[in-house]
Design an enzyme around this catalytic site. Sequence first.
Site, PDB file in Angstrom:
ATOM      1  N   TYR A  14       0.841  -1.179  -0.093  1.00 41.08           N
ATOM      2  CA  TYR A  14       0.051   0.027   0.068  1.00 41.08           C
ATOM      3  C   TYR A  14       0.791   1.223   0.018  1.00 41.08           C
ATOM      4  CZ  TYR A  14      -3.650   3.223   1.848  1.00 41.08           C
ATOM      5  OH  TYR A  14      -4.495   4.026   1.993  1.00 41.08           O
ATOM      6  N   ASP A  38     -12.203   6.872   5.489  1.00 42.75           N
ATOM      7  CA  ASP A  38     -11.112   7.633   5.534  1.00 42.75           C
ATOM      8  C   ASP A  38     -11.287   9.378   5.792  1.00 42.75           C
ATOM      9  OD1 ASP A  38      -8.199   8.926   5.546  1.00 42.75           O
ATOM     10  OD2 ASP A  38      -7.986   7.950   3.665  1.00 42.75           O
ATOM     11  N   ASP A  98      -3.711   3.550  10.001  1.00 41.28           N
ATOM     12  CA  ASP A  98      -4.732   2.967   9.283  1.00 41.28           C
ATOM     13  C   ASP A  98      -4.734   1.599   9.877  1.00 41.28           C
ATOM     14  OD1 ASP A  98      -5.106   5.095   7.697  1.00 41.28           O
ATOM     15  OD2 ASP A  98      -4.258   3.948   6.037  1.00 41.28           O
TER      16      ASP A  98
END
Length: 122
Positions: A14, A38, A98
């Site tokens: 990612y 997000d 995250d």
Amino acid sequence: MPTQEEMKAALQGYVDGFNAGDPAAVAALFADDAVVEDPVGHPRIAGRAAIDEFYANAVAGGAKLSLDGPIRGSHGDRAAMAFTVEVPAMGMRIRAIDVMTFGPDGKIVKMEAHWGPDDIEQ
């Protein structure tokens, strides 16, 4: 369930895809029915087309990610990373964590980005 190594490799992918300016590589890590929140508390982005568009826009903005520490695994189907997002075009830095939830096939089924107003520097 994916292994810790597989989940950590996906999160590194990612970061690498983002920094290479390759939104397709980032979006490919997600399941077709995945959900992205997000940041947490904002409306969720759901499904392949919406996720593709979200990452195309994010990468087009020139943002770069740098890990603030090692990617962390879990005893289950989640992995997390603390990182800093640099957005030079906007003169902005965001510190985020995250948390990704993985499906049995190793694809991300849920992404939750934890950052708030106090985590943005101009």
